[in-house]
Scaffold this motif. Sequence first.
Motif, mmCIF file in Angstrom:
data_model
loop_
_atom_site.group_PDB
_atom_site.id
_atom_site.type_symbol
_atom_site.label_atom_id
_atom_site.label_comp_id
_atom_site.label_asym_id
_atom_site.label_seq_id
_atom_site.Cartn_x
_atom_site.Cartn_y
_atom_site.Cartn_z
ATOM 1 N N ARG A 51 0.825 -1.211 0.000
ATOM 2 C CA ARG A 51 0.000 0.000 0.000
ATOM 3 C C ARG A 51 0.859 1.261 0.000
ATOM 4 O O ARG A 51 0.597 2.207 -0.749
ATOM 5 N N LEU A 55 0.823 4.014 -2.954
ATOM 6 C CA LEU A 55 0.456 5.405 -2.699
ATOM 7 C C LEU A 55 1.505 6.358 -3.260
ATOM 8 O O LEU A 55 1.177 7.395 -3.847
ATOM 9 N N ASN A 87 -3.126 11.256 -2.344
ATOM 10 C CA ASN A 87 -3.646 10.507 -1.203
ATOM 11 C C ASN A 87 -2.455 9.916 -0.458
ATOM 12 O O ASN A 87 -1.769 9.035 -0.971
ATOM 13 N N CYS A 88 -2.219 10.413 0.755
ATOM 14 C CA CYS A 88 -1.076 9.955 1.545
ATOM 15 C C CYS A 88 -1.357 8.655 2.283
ATOM 16 O O CYS A 88 -0.420 8.002 2.763
ATOM 17 N N GLY A 89 -2.653 8.289 2.394
ATOM 18 C CA GLY A 89 -2.970 7.135 3.228
ATOM 19 C C GLY A 89 -2.456 7.376 4.634
ATOM 20 O O GLY A 89 -2.737 8.396 5.263
#
Length: 427
Positions: A51, A55, A87-89
């Motif tokens: 993930r 990202l 989107n940095c998560g």
Amino acid sequence: MTATPWAAPFAPSPVSATVSVPGSKSITNRALLLSALAEGPSEITGALRSRDTRLMADALRALGTIIVNDGDNVSVIPGDLHGGEVNCGLAGTVLRFLPPVAALADGEVWFRGDHEAQARPMGTTLESLRALGAEILDTGNAEAPLPFGVVGHGGLRGGEVHIDASASSQFVSGLLLAGPRFEQGVTVVHTGGAVPSQPHIEMTVEMLRAAGVTVDVSFNRWTVHPGPVAGRHWTVEPDLSNATPFLAAAAVTGGEVRVRDWPLTTTQPGDQFRTILEDMGATVEHDQHTGVLTVRGVTGGHLQAITWDMHDIGELTPTVAALCALAGGRSHLYGIAHLRGHETDRLAALEAELTGLGCGVTQTADGLIIDPAPLHGGRWHTYADHRMATAGAILGLVIPDVEVEDITTTTKTLPDFETRWSQMVGA
């Protein structure tokens, strides 16, 4: 949607396994960023697909970079940087590394992220960019910085900036990585207490130099000279921090675990886990010809208590704390006050979860004192933190009926952890 709790596999006998772990998240994301800033195309071999790296790749694509994946091989073609949404998560490398890049773009770049990302300190990044000439649009709320915007004007003046990076080495690395593209380069001077996770800054400097960038380093001072970033071929090492739960499995069960392709030399903090295991009584051997690292636990999984300064290797703390909870006496882990600003407040989380299974834990100003006691099963909460999840899995090897709240959080840096773990245990 609430995740289904994961019954951590129990190991009725010492584990024996040979394990391969995917590439380093830290190296992959630095390679992606440097490739996006390069003068020509780059290739990345052995890249992690998780993930956090997804990202980073998606963020760079949103700003104009062409990135093509073929398994763990990645092709990167730089483009003209433009505005977009990032989107940095919950990825600190995206949250702290991309705003300096956004200042080089033409247009506004807006940063958003997971709810938990609001707790990650960001003020140092935004303040340092303002000092270097960037235009920042933010909420004005230092404790909840997301969303915020960076107004790119196609370049950044750069120069010297004084910052307090005692909360995260990423504040330094983020500026250094984009520094060669600043008009005056960048000189980062750290003014606070000791910078945590120094090996990650060393990794940044090493990779910048590998891309042809001139970097000068002295105590608490880093200078990146302006100039081109070379497109090149990057080879990503296995992620040694992600290997540590598997090596810990050998220690707690009195078994033997072998990890392939352990590098001979590395800047990864996870390499120091070898010394911790030896201090706790395990045997560690590295075959320099085959690259296999072998850990053998003491029969019965008996571990010795330790007192360790974890300041440079804070990301290993959940794994080490799990080992300490199973050791034969009081352990003290210190130098890690900065972990209160990681994916979660890791010190509070470890205190709560270890206490919940019966262990004695006391928080100090900068660490944990762990007093082992007979442990029992129960729910191990993960706090959207991949390292908390793997710590619960380690304990579940020797404590029946441990349920890990959300094992899928491990996809942040280690895809298919459940499958790899179950294969190791033979479950």
